[in-house]
Scaffold this motif. Sequence first.
Motif, PDB file in Angstrom:
ATOM      1  N   LYS A  36      13.238  -5.307   8.680  1.00 59.24           N
ATOM      2  CA  LYS A  36      13.883  -4.131   8.763  1.00 59.24           C
ATOM      3  C   LYS A  36      13.133  -3.039   7.837  1.00 59.24           C
ATOM      4  N   VAL A  37      12.851  -3.215   6.629  1.00 59.36           N
ATOM      5  CA  VAL A  37      12.289  -2.515   5.728  1.00 59.36           C
ATOM      6  C   VAL A  37      11.153  -1.998   6.086  1.00 59.36           C
ATOM      7  N   ILE A  38      10.232  -2.735   6.952  1.00 58.03           N
ATOM      8  CA  ILE A  38       8.947  -2.320   7.443  1.00 58.03           C
ATOM      9  C   ILE A  38       9.416  -1.139   8.451  1.00 58.03           C
ATOM     10  N   ALA A  39      10.195  -1.433   9.398  1.00 59.05           N
ATOM     11  CA  ALA A  39      10.635  -0.385  10.304  1.00 59.05           C
ATOM     12  C   ALA A  39      11.175   0.896   9.842  1.00 59.05           C
ATOM     13  N   GLU A  40      12.283   0.549   8.802  1.00 59.13           N
ATOM     14  CA  GLU A  40      12.711   1.812   8.040  1.00 59.13           C
ATOM     15  C   GLU A  40      11.951   2.709   7.315  1.00 59.13           C
ATOM     16  N   ASN A  41      10.831   2.193   6.757  1.00 61.34           N
ATOM     17  CA  ASN A  41      10.015   2.889   5.821  1.00 61.34           C
ATOM     18  C   ASN A  41       8.728   3.116   6.675  1.00 61.34           C
ATOM     19  N   ARG A  42       8.590   2.976   7.908  1.00 62.88           N
ATOM     20  CA  ARG A  42       7.421   3.378   9.001  1.00 62.88           C
ATOM     21  C   ARG A  42       6.191   2.785   8.263  1.00 62.88           C
ATOM     22  N   LEU A  43       6.002   1.424   7.903  1.00 61.55           N
ATOM     23  CA  LEU A  43       5.041   0.732   7.311  1.00 61.55           C
ATOM     24  C   LEU A  43       4.177   0.556   8.714  1.00 61.55           C
ATOM     25  N   ARG A  44       3.512   1.343   9.088  1.00 63.97           N
ATOM     26  CA  ARG A  44       2.655   1.225  10.119  1.00 63.97           C
ATOM     27  C   ARG A  44       1.756   0.243  10.486  1.00 63.97           C
ATOM     28  N   PHE A  45       1.067  -0.020   9.300  1.00 63.25           N
ATOM     29  CA  PHE A  45      -0.270  -0.903   9.427  1.00 63.25           C
ATOM     30  C   PHE A  45      -0.027  -2.196   8.938  1.00 63.25           C
ATOM     31  N   SER A  46      -0.568  -3.059   9.419  1.00 59.64           N
ATOM     32  CA  SER A  46      -0.382  -4.559   9.212  1.00 59.64           C
ATOM     33  C   SER A  46      -1.920  -4.816   8.656  1.00 59.64           C
ATOM     34  N   ASN A  47      -2.107  -5.471   7.312  1.00 57.63           N
ATOM     35  CA  ASN A  47      -3.538  -5.649   6.835  1.00 57.63           C
ATOM     36  C   ASN A  47      -3.618  -7.023   6.365  1.00 57.63           C
ATOM     37  N   TYR A  48      -4.576  -7.636   6.658  1.00 51.08           N
ATOM     38  CA  TYR A  48      -4.981  -8.802   6.226  1.00 51.08           C
ATOM     39  C   TYR A  48      -6.541  -8.922   5.637  1.00 51.08           C
ATOM     40  N   GLN A  49      -6.523  -9.607   4.276  1.00 54.72           N
ATOM     41  CA  GLN A  49      -7.667  -9.683   3.765  1.00 54.72           C
ATOM     42  C   GLN A  49      -7.952 -11.336   3.493  1.00 54.72           C
ATOM     43  N   MET A  50      -8.671 -12.147   4.091  1.00 57.39           N
ATOM     44  CA  MET A  50      -9.007 -13.640   4.227  1.00 57.39           C
ATOM     45  C   MET A  50     -10.171 -13.881   3.917  1.00 57.39           C
ATOM     46  N   THR A  51     -10.286 -14.935   2.728  1.00 57.56           N
ATOM     47  CA  THR A  51     -11.566 -15.202   2.476  1.00 57.56           C
ATOM     48  C   THR A  51     -11.412 -16.849   2.888  1.00 57.56           C
ATOM     49  N   PHE A  52     -12.688 -17.287   3.534  1.00 52.10           N
ATOM     50  CA  PHE A  52     -12.899 -18.780   3.897  1.00 52.10           C
ATOM     51  C   PHE A  52     -13.430 -19.597   3.196  1.00 52.10           C
ATOM     52  N   ILE A  53     -13.099 -20.596   2.696  1.00 52.07           N
ATOM     53  CA  ILE A  53     -13.554 -21.452   1.734  1.00 52.07           C
ATOM     54  C   ILE A  53     -14.010 -22.514   2.108  1.00 52.07           C
TER      55      ILE A  53
END
Length: 309
Positions: A69-86
């Motif tokens: 709901k926080v994401i929708a109400e604040n229009r956080l349009r982008f989902s971001n992933y930073q993943m390092t494979f070990i």
Amino acid sequence: MNPPPFIFDQIHIEVARNASDDFNLFHDKHKWLQITHNPFKGPIVLGFQLNTLIEYQMRLYREAHHEDKVIAENRLRFSNYQMTFINAVRPRMPIYLEIKKTLINTIPHLTLTNRIAMKSDGKTVLLGYKKETPSPLFLAETPLDNLPDLNEIPDRTIVPDTDYFLKRKYMNNGSVKNFLSGSLAEQSDYFDELAQVAHYPEIFPCSLASGALLEKAQLENHDFKLNPMVYTSHEISVDRVYLGYLRNNDSLHILVKQLPESSENTLNHTHIRLRTYHCYGLLENNEVLFRMTMNLVPLKEILKNLGQK
């Protein structure tokens, strides 16, 4: 009480690689043996499978903490992933996913951040974070508004007057469902035919870039057996608004740009040079669905470096 581990079987790998057209030998239950000096002793789980497992568990976490709901109400349009494979994940290998408590920042704008850790047998498999933001974190400055009509460009060719290799894919609900199931995600949370609901997950369109890299390398006569490459990291920004547009049979134009290798761009401050690709997924009218940086290194360089320690 600790949650039970996640366990991938070989059938999960088969389903996911078939759904995403990923023909990397590392995931093939027969051809992994053909890779020179393969240290993994068997097929391994796809990096994008692990990303999708994280995506799904983050979805459940957001819902449980009412953060969707926080994401929708604040229009956080982008989902971001930073993943390092070990380390690699093999079939029947129990893995544990830890999602750290959400950090909420308000400067310069509202951002939700969660650290992610994936472990197995006491060893770290993957480290990274998931962030929700109003603008993309990765490759946001790349100008893509001057491209020609990609629908007119032949598949598996270079876009005229650019450095981009083009791979065209078509969305298929069945493939998406299979990829979700192969990634230990519940497909019914995304698709319901009776209710005519079809919400595409974030990572699946991005996973198709892996096959695009393989096809590009194949056209360049790369030897997948003698010189295998392994992922070291993914940086992904997905536009949720455009993701909501996706439907069965829609076309997705995947653009791949390989950066020159450099002594300034190395793996963990070693001498091993990273092979960096910038990838973009564009919809029919050139809307940018995802922006992604993928880093790879030759397996032989990793083994050589380990042998020197």
